[in-house]
Motif scaffolding. Sequence first.
Motif, mmCIF file in Angstrom:
data_model
loop_
_atom_site.group_PDB
_atom_site.id
_atom_site.type_symbol
_atom_site.label_atom_id
_atom_site.label_comp_id
_atom_site.label_asym_id
_atom_site.label_seq_id
_atom_site.Cartn_x
_atom_site.Cartn_y
_atom_site.Cartn_z
ATOM 1 N N ALA A 61 0.797 -1.227 0.000
ATOM 2 C CA ALA A 61 0.000 0.000 0.000
ATOM 3 C C ALA A 61 0.833 1.281 0.000
ATOM 4 N N ASN A 62 2.054 1.235 0.530
ATOM 5 C CA ASN A 62 2.918 2.430 0.578
ATOM 6 C C ASN A 62 4.334 2.013 0.973
ATOM 7 N N GLY A 63 5.241 2.960 0.916
ATOM 8 C CA GLY A 63 6.639 2.655 1.197
ATOM 9 C C GLY A 63 6.922 2.403 2.667
ATOM 10 N N THR A 64 6.098 2.948 3.533
ATOM 11 C CA THR A 64 6.256 2.722 4.968
ATOM 12 C C THR A 64 5.912 1.272 5.306
ATOM 13 N N ASP A 65 4.768 0.821 4.796
ATOM 14 C CA ASP A 65 4.386 -0.581 5.003
ATOM 15 C C ASP A 65 5.457 -1.518 4.458
ATOM 16 N N THR A 88 16.751 10.820 7.802
ATOM 17 C CA THR A 88 15.866 10.136 6.865
ATOM 18 C C THR A 88 14.458 10.634 7.111
ATOM 19 N N TRP A 89 13.542 10.207 6.259
ATOM 20 C CA TRP A 89 12.125 10.423 6.514
ATOM 21 C C TRP A 89 11.727 9.499 7.661
ATOM 22 N N ILE A 90 10.773 9.912 8.463
ATOM 23 C CA ILE A 90 10.451 9.202 9.708
ATOM 24 C C ILE A 90 10.087 7.713 9.528
ATOM 25 N N SER A 91 9.563 7.361 8.339
ATOM 26 C CA SER A 91 9.130 5.975 8.092
ATOM 27 C C SER A 91 10.183 4.931 8.439
ATOM 28 N N THR A 92 11.430 5.223 8.083
ATOM 29 C CA THR A 92 12.502 4.251 8.291
ATOM 30 C C THR A 92 12.616 3.874 9.757
ATOM 31 N N VAL A 93 12.379 4.859 10.628
ATOM 32 C CA VAL A 93 12.605 4.648 12.049
ATOM 33 C C VAL A 93 11.317 4.238 12.766
ATOM 34 N N PRO A 132 20.134 0.756 5.618
ATOM 35 C CA PRO A 132 20.705 1.940 4.985
ATOM 36 C C PRO A 132 19.628 2.620 4.138
ATOM 37 N N VAL A 133 19.672 3.944 4.089
ATOM 38 C CA VAL A 133 18.706 4.701 3.285
ATOM 39 C C VAL A 133 19.481 5.415 2.178
ATOM 40 N N HIS A 134 19.137 5.140 0.942
ATOM 41 C CA HIS A 134 19.827 5.788 -0.183
ATOM 42 C C HIS A 134 19.192 7.162 -0.384
ATOM 43 N N CYS A 160 14.795 2.244 -0.376
ATOM 44 C CA CYS A 160 15.036 2.814 -1.716
ATOM 45 C C CYS A 160 13.945 3.798 -2.121
ATOM 46 N N ALA A 161 13.240 4.342 -1.133
ATOM 47 C CA ALA A 161 12.103 5.223 -1.428
ATOM 48 C C ALA A 161 12.496 6.421 -2.298
ATOM 49 N N GLN A 162 13.782 6.840 -2.212
ATOM 50 C CA GLN A 162 14.216 8.012 -2.975
ATOM 51 C C GLN A 162 15.224 7.640 -4.058
ATOM 52 N N PHE A 182 10.513 0.135 -1.721
ATOM 53 C CA PHE A 182 10.270 1.319 -2.547
ATOM 54 C C PHE A 182 8.969 2.004 -2.167
ATOM 55 N N SER A 183 8.963 3.324 -2.336
ATOM 56 C CA SER A 183 7.735 4.099 -2.217
ATOM 57 C C SER A 183 7.387 4.614 -3.608
ATOM 58 N N PHE A 184 6.092 4.615 -3.921
ATOM 59 C CA PHE A 184 5.617 5.253 -5.154
ATOM 60 C C PHE A 184 4.705 6.430 -4.822
ATOM 61 N N GLY A 187 5.201 12.195 -5.291
ATOM 62 C CA GLY A 187 6.373 13.040 -5.526
ATOM 63 C C GLY A 187 7.683 12.283 -5.690
ATOM 64 N N LYS A 188 7.675 10.978 -5.547
ATOM 65 C CA LYS A 188 8.922 10.212 -5.667
ATOM 66 C C LYS A 188 9.332 10.088 -7.141
ATOM 67 N N ASN A 189 10.548 9.625 -7.407
ATOM 68 C CA ASN A 189 11.029 9.575 -8.801
ATOM 69 C C ASN A 189 10.102 8.765 -9.699
ATOM 70 N N ASP A 195 -1.190 6.692 -2.665
ATOM 71 C CA ASP A 195 -0.162 5.920 -1.967
ATOM 72 C C ASP A 195 0.068 4.572 -2.645
ATOM 73 N N ALA A 196 1.309 4.163 -2.727
ATOM 74 C CA ALA A 196 1.665 2.835 -3.235
ATOM 75 C C ALA A 196 3.127 2.570 -2.906
ATOM 76 N N GLY A 197 3.505 1.297 -2.890
ATOM 77 C CA GLY A 197 4.895 0.936 -2.624
ATOM 78 C C GLY A 197 5.139 -0.494 -3.043
HETATM 79 C C1 LIG Z 1 8.836 8.531 1.177
HETATM 80 C C2 LIG Z 1 9.742 7.742 2.044
HETATM 81 C C3 LIG Z 1 9.303 6.610 2.751
HETATM 82 C C4 LIG Z 1 7.863 6.224 2.914
HETATM 83 O O1 LIG Z 1 7.124 6.074 1.786
HETATM 84 P P1 LIG Z 1 5.530 6.297 1.821
HETATM 85 O O2 LIG Z 1 5.119 5.701 0.516
HETATM 86 O O3 LIG Z 1 5.272 7.749 1.908
HETATM 87 O O4 LIG Z 1 4.988 5.536 2.963
HETATM 88 C C5 LIG Z 1 10.243 5.866 3.448
HETATM 89 N N1 LIG Z 1 11.530 6.204 3.481
HETATM 90 C C6 LIG Z 1 11.996 7.308 2.831
HETATM 91 C C7 LIG Z 1 13.454 7.618 2.891
HETATM 92 C C8 LIG Z 1 11.115 8.115 2.102
HETATM 93 O O5 LIG Z 1 11.584 9.201 1.485
#
Ligand SMILES: *Cc1c(COP(=O)(O)O)cnc(C)c1O
Length: 370
Positions: A61-65, A88-93, A132-134, A160-162, A182-184, A187-189, A195-197
């Motif tokens: 459903a998203n990159g956080t999940d 990083t974006w909070i999702s990682t943590v 690791p977060v790229h 690899c969200a970014q 991955f996050s889709f 605004g991601k590349n 939301d999707a991932g």
């Molecule tokens: C955007 C992002 C996520 C989370 O992705 P969502 O699809 O918004 O849940 C996780 N990690 C990083 C580094 C991001 O930039």
Amino acid sequence: MDIVKVPFGDIKLQYNSIKEEIDEAIQSVVDETAFISGKYVKEFCENYSKHYGVKHVIPVANGTDAIYIALRMLNIAEGDEVITTACTWISTVETISQAGATPVLIDINDQNLIDENLIEKFITERTKAIIPVHLFGQMCNMEKIRSICDTHELFLIEDCAQSHYAELNGHKAGLTGDVGTFSFYPGKNLGAYGDAGCIVTNNDALAAKMNMFANHGAKIKHQHRMAGINSRMDGIQGAVLNVKLKYIDDWTQKRIDHANSYRALLRDVSNITLPTLSEGTNKHVYHLFVIECDRRTELQEYLKSKGIGTGIHYPVPIPFMEAFEELNYNEEDFPVASRKQSRILSLPMFPELTESQIKFVCESIKEFYN
Ligand SMILES: *Cc1c(COP(=O)(O)O)cnc(C)c1O
């Protein structure tokens, strides 16, 4: 009101450039009521798997999940520690906490990436994985991090969200670890229209488990083999991503070209530092173009007055956020992150930027410092 001359980002322009194809794809999903998972999501996963060069693509459903599911299916749980970066974006943590484990945060290097030389100092009996977060589109030193994981028998999850299609020394983001997430987010590349991932892996057994967990623990409807979660990709997102996948190579190249233009035009400005590249054959895909600068707030205001949008990624490093107070970190624990915090500034970056817009941004920056 100020007229926006160079927005920080613009996803509408991209839509306009492929409007017919996108509209048709969305209409098909509605006509066929393929709203959740289904044909279009399956098609996208097959195409992404081929194009990215990985055996399994698990839609979520998203990159956080994606990160949460990976952690859970690698059996990360209470009492475990997971090492990741302070920036990083909070999702990682937050996903580490959601899984019941304790995040262990590491300071960054000059490239704003986890400092691979500090990691081993923080490994304990309880450490189970490294994430690791790229960040910003540039890959971390995966040779070193892979070897640390091998030595200490740790799982490796790449956020690899970014960094879709980023490479370092011939290795693509997401393919060195046990899994890549991955996050889709739009605004991601590679962005969907909601939301999707996804999660990528070459491990058959792990792929099957993650797929099941994301679908209420069932592979076959009503046969729940574990208590899972609902984290499915919508059909519309699959259909949109399918169309956009055809253009991703071109869009990525445009980001790289824009970054090169910024570099050439800003080379001689002594008040700013351009983003540094780590050594090796490095394909940075510039999700963001982040400079460091003197008098940031004033510069940002000045650019705004000229109709130029900017951003800060991110205003507060994770260890200094209220949400993670209980980890009891101090500024001295993160000298590099602390030093950069007040200097980082993200300039406009999206494939549809024009050369004259980039020139205008750079001229305005020079004007400000003169
Ligand atoms: C955007 C992002 C996520 C989370 O992705 P969502 O699809 O918004 O849940 C996780 N990690 C990083 C580094 C991001 O930039």
